[in-house]
Design a protein around this motif. Structure first.
Motif, short mmCIF file in Angstrom:
data_model
loop_
_atom_site.label_atom_id
_atom_site.label_comp_id
_atom_site.label_asym_id
_atom_site.label_seq_id
_atom_site.Cartn_x
_atom_site.Cartn_y
_atom_site.Cartn_z
N CYS A 1 0.86 -1.18 0.00
CA CYS A 1 0.00 0.00 0.00
C CYS A 1 0.90 1.23 0.00
O CYS A 1 1.80 1.35 0.83
N ASP B 1 0.29 4.08 0.94
CA ASP B 1 0.10 4.96 2.09
C ASP B 1 0.57 4.31 3.39
O ASP B 1 1.50 4.78 4.03
N GLN C 1 1.67 -1.41 4.26
CA GLN C 1 1.53 -2.83 4.57
C GLN C 1 1.89 -3.61 3.31
O GLN C 1 1.56 -3.22 2.19
N TYR D 1 -7.47 2.75 2.21
CA TYR D 1 -7.03 3.95 1.50
C TYR D 1 -8.01 4.30 0.39
O TYR D 1 -8.34 5.47 0.17
ZN LIG Z 1 -3.04 1.38 3.25
#
Ligand SMILES: [Zn+2]
Ligand SMILES: [Zn+2]
Length: 144
Positions: free
Chosen positions: A90, A92, A95, A133
């Motif tokens: 991810c 953002d 993970q 997200y």
């Molecule tokens: Zn995320």
């Protein structure tokens, strides 16, 4: 440990704590995460030793360094056991999820055969937005 011995490097208490920490997780980690986890095992572990030990781990072939285009690297402790796995991260919360795919492996074989090659290793990394997200525009697990 064998690798260190072959290189004539001493297994100090700090190094041992770092190595045990790295191989006691299946998560992918950054140097700073490895430092924090190692300090739970041995408070004396220094940042410098972590940064000096990581290249030894990657050189040993047991840990693979992964570059997701950030200004720090991630390290994969599962590489030696599962050399065919792929990663999705991810963008953002960072993970990282591992996945394997017979279809992708088959595709790689087909393409390389057509081009007259045989595959030795592969590296597939997808940068993506996790479900949170996509839905909320931010990831809560980012700070955990
Ligand atoms: Zn995320
Ligand atoms: Zn992995």
């Amino acid at each position: 440990m064998d690798f260190l011995a072959r290189k004539g490097l001493r297994l100090t208490a700090q190094r041992q704590a770092i190595i045990e920490t790295a191989f006691s997780t299946h998560q992918h980690f950054t140097a700073e995460q490895l430092l924090a986890w190692s300090r739970r095992r041995d408070k004396s572990v220094s940042r410098a030793t972590v940064y000096r030990t990581l290249p030894l781990l990657t050189e040993s072939g047991l840990v693979r360094e992964m570059d997701f285009g950030k200004d720090y690297k991630f390290y994969d402790p599962n590489y030696a056991e599962h050399p065919h796995h792929n990663h999705i991260i991810c963008q953002d919360c960072e993970q990282i999820i591992e996945f394997e795919s017979k279809k992708i492996e088959q595709l790689e074989r087909e393409i390389s055969q057509r081009l007259g090659f045989s595959v030795n290793s592969h590296r597939l990394q997808l940068t993506a937005r996790c479900d949170e997200y996509r839905r909320l525009g931010t990831c809560q697990r980012k700070d955990s």
